[in-house]
Design an enzyme around this catalytic site. Structure first.
Site, PDB file in Angstrom:
ATOM      1  CG  HIS A  64      -0.266   0.057   2.509  1.00 37.45           C
ATOM      2  ND1 HIS A  64       0.267   1.332   2.869  1.00 37.45           N
ATOM      3  CD2 HIS A  64       0.000  -0.900   3.517  1.00 37.45           C
ATOM      4  CE1 HIS A  64       1.057   1.022   4.224  1.00 37.45           C
ATOM      5  NE2 HIS A  64       0.989  -0.402   4.574  1.00 37.45           N
ATOM      6  CD  GLU A 111       2.009  -6.093   7.791  1.00 34.57           C
ATOM      7  OE1 GLU A 111       2.070  -7.097   7.537  1.00 34.57           O
ATOM      8  OE2 GLU A 111       2.695  -4.723   7.373  1.00 34.57           O
TER       9      GLU A 111
END
Length: 218
Positions: A14, A87
């Site tokens: 990201h 994550e």
């Protein structure tokens, strides 16, 4: 002519977030993309514009979904959200800055992220998950994607996170050296006839190419 059913996965971290700027631990917790992060996402999308993608997948974290949408833009690429690309869960360390972590938990970061042969894949932050647990869920969803697209082949975009992507590669290659993945860097892994080939790791050239094109057209 037989169809080339090689399947190539493009893993994209990201864009920069507010917590990245503040140097806070950001795993399951979330923070918005910065203006720089939005530009990074648009840039990597522009840099990948010459590649045809049959599908895209993204973590359910908002920072990743936003990165995917900015990168894909108006391209007709179906996007699926899957929490297994989230994550690593940093447990009690979530949203803390390094000074707070050292004050509360000592040298836990050095223990958790030490590199080289001494890396402990079973290590985890309190109330968090280990590298092994992270790899288990990441490998599970990647195997599903490979199986679902094996016949048609083609290129697939996967938007995820730095530790998630780095840990997947680390354990895929039986390495113990963790690669730092820059925001909107691209890692390319090819799957064909049961074989896995890593073509690029944390490559920023797509982002840089796209940034140059955006600057040129502005």
């Amino acid at each position: 002519m037989e169809k080339d059913n090689k399947l190539t996965l493009y893993f994209v971290r990201h864009g920069e977030t507010q917590y990245n700027v503040e140097k806070r631990m950001q795993g399951f917790c979330d923070s918005p993309l910065t203006e720089k992060g939005i530009l990074q996402a648009k840039s990597v999308g522009r840099g990948l514009a010459d590649i045809d993608f049959v599908a895209a997948y993204a973590s359910d974290s908002q920072r990743v979904q936003d990165t995917a949408k900015y990168a894909i833009g108006d391209r007709n690429i179906p996007l699926k959200i899957d929490a297994r690309f989230r994550e690593m869960n940093f447990g009690v360390l979530e949203s803390l800055v390094e000074e707070e972590i050292k004050s509360l938990y000592g040298n836990i970061l050095e223990t958790l992220f030490r590199s080289g042969l001494n890396l402990n894949l079973d290590a985890s932050a309190p109330e968090g998950e280990s590298f092994v647990q992270l790899f288990t869920r990441t490998e599970e969803v990647v195997k599903e994607i490979v199986a679902n697209h094996a016949l048609e082949g083609g290129n697939i975009l996967i938007f995820s996170h730095g530790v998630t992507i780095g840990n997947y590669l680390l354990q895929l290659t039986n390495s113990r050296d963790f690669t730092i993945h820059d925001n909107c860097s691209v890692t390319v892994v090819r799957y064909h006839d049961g074989q896995t080939e890593i073509e690029r790791v944390a490559d920023t050239s797509f982002r840089e190419k796209g940034s140059a094109l955006i600057n040129k057209s502005s």
